[in-house]
Scaffold this motif. Structure first.
Motif, PDB file in Angstrom:
ATOM      1  N   CYS A   2       0.841  -1.189   0.000  1.00 42.47           N
ATOM      2  CA  CYS A   2       0.000   0.000   0.000  1.00 42.47           C
ATOM      3  C   CYS A   2       0.880   1.244   0.000  1.00 42.47           C
ATOM      4  CB  CYS A   2      -0.938   0.027   1.204  1.00 42.47           C
ATOM      5  SG  CYS A   2      -0.108   0.205   2.797  1.00 42.47           S
TER       6      CYS A   2
ATOM      7  N   VAL B 115       0.846   2.966  10.128  1.00 39.97           N
ATOM      8  CA  VAL B 115       0.859   1.713   9.359  1.00 39.97           C
ATOM      9  C   VAL B 115       1.837   0.724   9.989  1.00 39.97           C
ATOM     10  CG1 VAL B 115       1.478   0.678   7.141  1.00 39.97           C
ATOM     11  CG2 VAL B 115       0.099   2.764   7.200  1.00 39.97           C
TER      12      VAL B 115
ATOM     13  N   GLU C 275       0.314  -0.852  13.051  1.00 42.70           N
ATOM     14  CA  GLU C 275      -0.704  -1.857  12.707  1.00 42.70           C
ATOM     15  C   GLU C 275      -0.039  -3.155  12.248  1.00 42.70           C
ATOM     16  OE1 GLU C 275      -3.898  -1.661  13.288  1.00 42.70           O
ATOM     17  OE2 GLU C 275      -3.819   0.439  13.929  1.00 42.70           O
TER      18      GLU C 275
ATOM     19  N   SER D 125      -7.942  -2.331   9.525  1.00 42.55           N
ATOM     20  CA  SER D 125      -7.258  -1.513  10.535  1.00 42.55           C
ATOM     21  C   SER D 125      -6.414  -0.416   9.907  1.00 42.55           C
ATOM     22  CB  SER D 125      -6.364  -2.380  11.414  1.00 42.55           C
ATOM     23  OG  SER D 125      -7.135  -3.282  12.159  1.00 42.55           O
ATOM     24  N   ILE D 126      -5.674  -0.773   8.835  1.00 41.55           N
ATOM     25  CA  ILE D 126      -4.849   0.229   8.158  1.00 41.55           C
ATOM     26  C   ILE D 126      -5.742   1.282   7.508  1.00 41.55           C
ATOM     27  CG2 ILE D 126      -3.276   0.608   6.206  1.00 41.55           C
ATOM     28  CD1 ILE D 126      -1.895  -2.019   6.973  1.00 41.55           C
TER      29      ILE D 126
ATOM     30  N   ALA E 251      -5.489   5.136   8.516  1.00 43.44           N
ATOM     31  CA  ALA E 251      -5.112   6.089   7.465  1.00 43.44           C
ATOM     32  C   ALA E 251      -6.270   7.005   7.081  1.00 43.44           C
ATOM     33  CB  ALA E 251      -4.616   5.332   6.235  1.00 43.44           C
TER      34      ALA E 251
ATOM     35  N   VAL F 206      -5.315   5.556   2.221  1.00 46.43           N
ATOM     36  CA  VAL F 206      -4.434   4.474   1.843  1.00 46.43           C
ATOM     37  C   VAL F 206      -4.801   4.019   0.438  1.00 46.43           C
ATOM     38  CG1 VAL F 206      -5.911   2.712   2.910  1.00 46.43           C
ATOM     39  CG2 VAL F 206      -3.516   2.199   2.515  1.00 46.43           C
TER      40      VAL F 206
END
Length: 195
Positions: free
Chosen positions: A134, A144, A147, A181-182, A186, A190
């Motif tokens: 990503c 990030v 996570e 979660s990311i 973000a 993302v």
């Protein structure tokens, strides 16, 4: 579920004056296994046989190295298969002691050498990994990374360009939750890429 080994484990037995040195160890693929076998041949130039069996997905193989067909490699492979092992090489170096064991005796000797080594082995469950990549703005790189650390993801290539491009692998069962979660960390900034 398949398992692999945490480290190489050895055994040694003497049967009717023949010395059998067994080893089980994790290997990535057939090429790595053949390097190990070649190293054993160099290390034991006086050995009569260096037999081996490899369980590695589609690259599984067995080699009797001059022993009567089906008395060494195949029985060793069956021990690995019975233990649900994958990514594992089994080798037995035999120094001939002058007494023939017969087909049944050879099968028992080779399987016992591997079974004895496996008694001291630490097995590790194999969990399928998923590769992901990503990009996020610089300000979100730390989020990030946190996570990724929280789920035990393995960080790969990180490139700092217009944005931060992050490649990583994660256990398949945790992938969907990590993507979410990311995305939350973000705040929708993302961009997922082909890994």
């Amino acid at each position: 579920m398949n398992f692999t080994l945490g480290a190489a484990v050895h055994s040694e037995r003497v049967i009717k004056k023949s010395r059998f040195i067994g080893c089980v160890q994790p290997v990535a693929d057939r090429a790595a296994a053949l390097l190990v076998v070649d190293a054993l041949r160099a290390e034991h130039p006086g050995a009569a046989h260096v037999c081996w069996a490899l369980m590695a997905g589609g690259q599984s193989a067995a080699n009797d190295d001059g022993e009567p067909g089906g008395t060494a490699g195949r029985p060793m492979l069956e021990v690995l298969r019975h233990q649900h092992l994958d990514g594992v090489l089994a080798t037995v170096v035999r120094y001939f002691g002058g007494v023939k064991l017969g087909a049944g005796g050879l099968v028992r000797a080779y399987t016992d050498a591997i079974a004895q080594a496996l008694l001291g082995a630490t097995t590790i469950a194999q969990v399928r990994q998923r590769a992901l990549a990503c990009s996020v703005p610089y300000a979100l790189e730390g989020a990030v990374r946190r996570e990724l650390a929280a789920v035990g993801a393995a960080l790969g290539d990180v490139r700092h360009e217009t944005d931060v491009h992050v490649a990583f692998t994660v256990p398949e069962p945790a992938a969907a939750g990590l993507i979410e979660s990311i995305g939350n960390a973000a705040q929708g900034r993302v961009v997922w890429q082909q890994a």
